[in-house]
Design an enzyme around this catalytic site. Structure first.
Site, short mmCIF file in Angstrom:
data_model
loop_
_atom_site.label_atom_id
_atom_site.label_comp_id
_atom_site.label_asym_id
_atom_site.label_seq_id
_atom_site.Cartn_x
_atom_site.Cartn_y
_atom_site.Cartn_z
N GLU A 141 -0.36 15.08 12.73
CA GLU A 141 0.28 15.89 11.69
C GLU A 141 -0.50 17.14 11.28
OE1 GLU A 141 0.40 12.14 9.50
OE2 GLU A 141 2.33 12.79 8.74
N ARG A 163 2.46 12.07 -1.11
CA ARG A 163 1.60 12.84 -0.20
C ARG A 163 1.67 14.34 -0.51
NH1 ARG A 163 -1.61 12.16 4.61
NH2 ARG A 163 -1.41 9.90 4.41
N ARG A 185 6.63 14.70 10.15
CA ARG A 185 5.29 15.22 10.47
C ARG A 185 4.63 15.94 9.29
NH1 ARG A 185 4.47 18.32 16.20
NH2 ARG A 185 2.37 17.62 16.64
N GLU A 201 11.15 6.91 12.03
CA GLU A 201 10.31 5.93 11.34
C GLU A 201 11.20 4.95 10.57
OE1 GLU A 201 7.09 7.50 8.98
OE2 GLU A 201 6.67 5.55 8.08
#
Lengths: 494, 773
Positions: free
Chosen positions: B726, B324, B356, B246
């Protein structure tokens, strides 16, 4: 060296391919991808652990054509001499996939697809083994193929389907022609490619080998290249003079005698497995978990010993059995107890110009009990944190002789003298007696901390493995003492 | 009628969507005929780039001795920070990570220079001749090192509700503890690779194995000091990504592009596996300090969790990742009063990055540890403690203030799985087994997953697609999502074929490239099909509506009565082949190309105020895992796993099950055999598959039962499907919990001091500590 031919010869798609000018340390993978532009075969790790580069070598064994998977990244180009080289591009026809390819597609066994060519080749070899493999056998065949996407379930199911019936493909159809071709290219004297300062030599007899070793005591002896391959790809070591043992038929012999087993130095782990498993099921389990199928196909008994790794799994097992090693230099042959060969970390009792010829393994007597345990982070295709093997003689419920050897506990594979001594006279019926013997591990070893395990863990596990072995010898069923490699299952399968 | 049944009743028969179609490249994969970047034909004279890394983890560069490198055979150029025409910065946002270390060394192996040579072999050999002299300092390797120095990459951030400490202090029962969670190497089978081809006027075409082509474009332009429009990034497929490509692909693309700029020739950079593992970021590892107050029923009254994240040397994506973690520290449970704090610690290790789950798994694992601890303390079955704490009526506010509107899904799904896998009977059977088994111990656990879907950086929730219909009726499909094996291209192609009513063979899937669809979000956060499926459908519908108008005119029926199906277009009693209508539309000067654009509705997030609705919806799942542990060695095995997972109404059940199984096994690896070992000098000692052990085929339970939960997405997503990339990874928390359960049987009633990953060594240590406690 005039008698030698100056190139290597292999078969590809039914044609003979001869290669003359090549750097001795060229890997088969680089040759395929860079020189031949066959890019179906992938590089994932360049150390023989991920299997993305798996190709299959077809060779004649016992009059039959067999297809064996190898890691092309650590296989030297020269090792393909005399073999049929099969890559993923060779399998399907223009309008049809090979059965193993078709099964992988049908079972959704590919996601990113990068590992797929290697998996296809491992399954191609498995399909040509014949016989419907069990799930366990499929997993064993795939232990050297990492897939990060699928979780393997669809791959295993595809394999079981594709290998359920004997494979009928273009390769089986032309077996006779291929055999004839391989015999033609494999005949004659050894090969010597290159000059006096850099060469790839493939002697075809022990006498040729002994002479080459004397003439070039600085040459690197290569058998399966499962370790030397990494010196080349990882350390970028200057490996300029290579003597490959793969064509020396005299070193390839298994002699299965009444009381002892003789394994020639270039007997591969795969070929040694049945003979070793016949001595004890734990040896069969040890060999099942030895590297991967690709590594067992290439790696040899002699290489595993001569290499001198402190964690090579065969030496502790063979030392426990009481094996002796035979070496040759020129015309002189000598033998020594295997444990005496290992002098210090990566230092062995081998003179320049000398080579390992064979290992002689005594079989078990009626009162002998054998156990071997390999402890790793991951069950399959992993290097031992601790490896333990023991041969214990039991008479009237008492231990009358014991040989206990460990790997991973010192700079060399080593016997545990204090444990052996403490075991003598201990009674199987009295757990306290052999538990005390297990404690003696701490007097035998001062292991190291490293990325595989801490010293504390190694010491504790070494001790516990002695307890486990003795508990089993005293009668505990292995289904109650271990998670894998149950002896009862092996007995039942016989 | 529940919403899911209502949705199904309405649904017309579908030809492609919901079908178990194979991945579009499956046959090519199997033939070895699917080209990855290293397989592409190289332009004549292509050069090869190999980076040279710092020999220590922290310090100042005193001297760079590269003469031997320059003199080595085959070397064409040697690049350092001094060769960067633009900004020496490859960071995604915080301007804190250079392409080449110029002065300060941030981690062991950090790129300091790069060799450009005629062959890869020559470049590798030359790179080892470089001498980087550094005035070394003691590196910060662990979170404790960073805490001691007080060094962070980003400010601390916390969610609070009520007064957690008094809620805990006033609760009938209390527990606290410390728990460590290891990182994880992506181990994509295809390592990082880029091929940069210089073009006219300073343009650069970069083939990059990246999940974020727009980012690669942007970073290359920044490094080369050219406008974004001069750089094109293309990616047809990756050999795996998992988050590791990413932000982390930019470095290698920029290095290759710089080499191409300096030499004027095509330049390829493919990292060695060891360099890849040493030089690219991993899943964040954490220390979690927690305390919880609860009652005799195991119901949580207050919880305080402090997450200490090892972020590595730079911010990279740590803001989103660690946020997150916080968003998932509740997992599926209502926490009345809480404090969820984070520290984003700076260490002299490679910058940790997306992987992930993007921090979610660590938050969730920590909460599941707390739940298990409550069960051990109260003597309740851990599953009952889980039920007692689930979100429900009047208990539906997350720690970040978003209401859980579908709180009925998790309990329904868990109850169904509990019944299907006979959890209670097996729990009793295992207790009986353990009572008579001194060496081997079994354990079982059933854990839920609730995972928020949407980028929490709200502006990333957008996507574009470009669809052309040609005069023969064949369709060119392009969108901003990237294919890393997850089957995104196949799913979106199914959507487009469905819209046009044509066969899959008429839809040509094409590489992601920044000059077709610009300004894309990364293919991340499980959002690929949600976003790109919608964008492609919007594009296809524009063309379809225009074609319908043509048919309407031809056959004199209202356009809304024109139907596209079975490769034909139906209007009243007439019909015409799709290709023939395309040809007629062209002749009628109707545009047969359209750009589609989609933005996710409803999402808002104000980070400063910690308010809003960061997620469009939640994906749910649950797994029940049974394990066996050898108490003499710590060796262990998963013997059975049952999974029930919520993908809404599946776009492609075969692909979704592949994601579920693959995610579970990858998560299992994270929590069991995959161990990243750094030494005291900050060097990674597990930098290749010989030492870093991801799962192999035999690690997957022979008894592995995976099913899709029957339910539709209540939000208006593409065909009411749900994201699947994910969430399944976190189903593997059940493996860890089952291992802890097995260890717990050795010393019942005590909190199991097991850290992740549960390697044999970690398990044996926990057994020793539990027994001794």
């Amino acid at each position: 060296m005039a008698a030698f031919r100056d190139g290597i010869r292999m078969a590809m798609r039914g044609e003979v391919v001869e290669v003359r000018d090549f750097a001795p340390a060229t890997t088969l993978l680089d040759w395929l991808r860079l020189a031949r532009r066959r890019t179906g075969t992938k590089e994932g790790c360049a150390e023989g652990d991920c299997g993305a580069c798996t190709v299959v070598l077809g060779r004649e064994r016992d009059g039959r054509l067999v297809y064996e998977p190898v890691n092309a990244c650590i296989t030297l180009l020269g090792q393909a001499d005399g073999a049929e080289v099969v890559t993923v591009e060779d399998l399907g026809a223009a309008d049809a996939l090979h059965p193993v390819q078709a099964a992988l597609v049908a079972h959704h066994g590919t996601q990113c697809g990068f590992c797929t060519p290697g998996i296809v080749m491992s399954l191609f070899a498995l399909a040509h083994d014949g016989g419907a493999p069990s799930r366990q056998q499929v997993c064993d065949a795939l232990a050297g193929n990492l897939c990060r996407c699928t979780g393997y379930r669809p791959i295993v199911e595809a394999a079981m389907e594709a290998c359920a019936a004997p494979v009928a493909d273009a390769f089986s159809a032309r077996e006779a022609e291929t055999l004839a071709l391989l015999r033609r290219i494999g005949a004659g004297p050894g090969a010597f490619c290159g000059g006096e300062r850099a060469f790839f030599a493939a002697p075809a007899s022990e006498d040729e080998l002994a002479a080459l070793c004397l003439a070039h005591p600085d040459a690197t002896l290569v058998s399966g290249a499962t370790d030397v391959g990494l010196w080349i790809t990882k350390a970028l070591a200057p490996v300029d003079k290579i003597v490959w043992l793969g064509r020396v038929r005299d070193l390839d012999r298994i002699e299965d005698g009444e009381g002892e087993l003789s394994l020639g130095a270039t007997v591969t782990h795969a070929r040694a497995t049945p003979a070793l498993a016949a001595i004890d099921p734990d040896l069969g389990e040890l060999m099942r978990r030895f590297g991967s199928r690709q590594v067992r196909t290439a790696g040899t008994v002699g290489g595993n010993i001569a290499n001198g790794s402190p964690i090579g799994d065969l030496p502790p097992a063979l030392i426990a059995l009481g094996a002796t090693l035979e070496l040759r230099k020129g015309d002189h042959i000598r033998t020594l107890p295997l444990e005496s060969f290992f002098l210090a970390y990566r230092k062995q009792d081998r003179e320049p110009g000398e080579y390992v010829r064979r290992v002689i393994v005594p079989k078990l007597g009626p009162n002998d009990r054998f156990r071997a345990f390999k402890v790793t982070k991951r069950f399959d295709e992993d290097i031992s944190a601790v490896m333990m093997a023991c041969r214990v003689t039991v008479e009237d419920d008492a231990v009358t002789a014991a040989r206990v050897a460990f790997g991973g506990m010192a700079g060399v594979p080593k016997r545990a003298a204090h444990v052996e001594e403490a075991l003598l006279g201990s009674s199987l019926g009295e757990g306290t007696s052999w538990r005390r013997a297990a404690d003696a591990v701490s007097r035998d070893f001062t292991p190291l901390d490293d990325h595989r395990a801490s010293a504390a863990y190694r010491s504790q596990v070494a001790r516990n493995l002695v307890i486990k072995a003795m508990a089993e010898i005293a009668g505990a069923p292995s289904s109650a003492t271990r998670i894998a490699g149950w002896r009862e299952a092996a007995d039942a399968a016989e | 009628m529940p919403p899911s049944e209502a949705l199904r009743a309405e649904e017309p028969a579908l030809r492609h969507v919901r079908q178990k179609l194979p991945h579009d490249s499956a046959a090519k994969h199997a033939r070895g005929a699917a080209p990855y970047i290293d397989d592409l034909p190289e332009p004549e004279g292509t050069l090869h780039v190999v980076p040279g890394g710092a020999p220590v983890a922290r310090g100042r560069i005193v001297a760079l001795r590269l003469d031997e490198v320059r003199a080595a055979p085959g070397v064409v150029a040697v690049l350092t920070a001094a060769d960067v025409p633009g900004r020496n910065d490859i960071s995604p946002s915080h301007k804190d990570e250079p392409l080449f270390a110029a002065d300060e060394v941030l981690f062991h192996g950090q790129p300091v220079f790069a060799v450009v040579a005629t062959t890869r072999d020559a470049a590798r050999r030359a790179a080892r001749l470089g001498r980087v002299e550094v005035a070394a300092e003691r590196p910060s390797v662990t979170v404790e090192d960073a805490l001691e120095r007080g060094e962070t990459v980003l400010p601390d951030y916390a969610f609070t509700r009520g007064d957690a400490s008094s809620a805990i202090a006033g609760a009938p029962l209390r527990l606290d503890g410390q728990f460590r969670i290891g990182g994880q190497e992506h181990f994509y089978l295809e390592g990082q690779v880029a091929l940069a081809i210089p073009g006219e006027d300073g343009a650069m075409h970069v083939h990059s194995s990246t999940q974020h082509p727009s980012e690669v474009q942007h970073v290359c332009a920044r490094v080369l000091a050219v406008p974004d429009a001069m750089v094109t990034c293309e990616v047809r497929r990756m050999g795996g990504g998992f988050g590791g490509k990413e932000s982390q692909a930019s470095t290698w693309a920029a290095m290759a592009a710089l080499a191409a700029r300096v030499t004027g020739r095509a330049c390829k950079l493919r990292l060695d596996r060891d360099d890849d593992m040493a030089m690219t970021g991993k899943r964040h590892d954490f220390r979690v300090d927690w305390s919880v107050g609860f009652d005799e029923e195991g119901r949580i009254g207050g919880v305080d969790m402090e997450f200490l994240a090892r972020c590595g040397c730079s911010a990279d994506l740590s803001q989103g990742v660690v946020d997150r973690t916080m968003f998932h520290a509740d997992n599926a449970y209502f926490l009345p009063e809480l404090r969820i704090g984070t520290k984003r610690l700076k260490t002299n290790t490679v910058s940790n990055t997306a992987f992930r789950g993007f921090g979610g798994p660590q938050g969730m694992l920590a909460m599941e540890r707390v739940i298990d601890a409550i069960a051990w303390r109260t003597g309740l079955d851990p599953l009952d403690v889980r039920y007692a704490n689930l979100y429900g009526e009047g208990r539906d506010l997350t720690p970040y203030g978003m209401q859980v509107e579908d709180h009925d899904v998790a309990p329904a799904l868990m109850r169904q799985l509990e019944a299907q896998c006979h959890y209670r009977a097996r729990r009793a059977e295992i207790a009986e087994f353990n009572a008579h088994s001194p060496i081997l111990r079994r354990g079982i656990a059933l854990t839920p997953v609730k995972f928020g879907i949407s980028f929490t950086l709200t502006h990333l929730n957008q996507a574009g697609a470009l669809v052309h219909v040609y005069q023969d009726g064949s369709v060119h499909l392009n969108h901003g999502g990237t294919e890393m094996g997850q089957g995104l291209f196949q799913k979106v192609a199914q959507v487009v074929a469905e819209e046009f009513g044509i066969g899959m063979d008429r839809v040509r899937i094409t590489a992601t490239v920044t000059d077709k669809v610009p300004n894309t979000a990364p293919t991340a956060a499980s959002s690929g099909s949600d976003l790109n499926g919608m964008a492609a459908r919007i594009a296809a519908r524009q063309i379809r509506d225009r074609m319908a108008l043509v048919a309407s005119g031809m056959f004199d029926v209202p356009p809304e009565e024109v139907a596209f199906r079975d490769d034909r277009v139906f209007a009243g009693n007439e019909s015409i082949a799709f290709g023939d209508l395309a040809c007629r539309a062209f002749q009628a000067r109707v545009q047969l190309s359209a750009a589609g654009f989609y933005r996710t509705p409803k999402v808002t997030w104000d980070r400063a105020k910690a308010e809003g609705r960061p997620f469009y919806y939640f994906a749910y799942g649950a797994a029940c895992t049974e394990v066996v542990v050898d108490t003499l060695t710590g060796e262990n095995r998963v013997v059975r796993a049952d999974i029930l997972h919520d993908v809404g109404r599946s776009l492609n059940p075969a692909i979704d099950i592949g994601q579920i199984e693959g995610g579970f096994v990858q998560g299992m690896g994270w929590l069991t055999t995959e161990e990243l070992v750094y030494d005291g000098e900050g060097r990674l000692r597990t930098h290749a598959p010989s030492t870093y052990k991801i799962p192999v085929a035999s690690d997957v339970p022979a008894d592995f039962r995976v099913a899709l939960f029957d339910g539709a997405n209540r939000e208006d997503t593409i065909y009411h499907s749900k994201a699947v990339g994910e969430p399944p990874l976190m189903l593997a928390i059940s493996v860890f919990a089952a291992l802890a359960d097995a260890v717990h049987s050795v010393a019942p009633g005590r909190v199991v001091p097991l850290d992740a990953p549960a390697t044999p060594e970690a398990i044996l240590k926990a057994i020793g500590l539990a027994g001794a406690a």
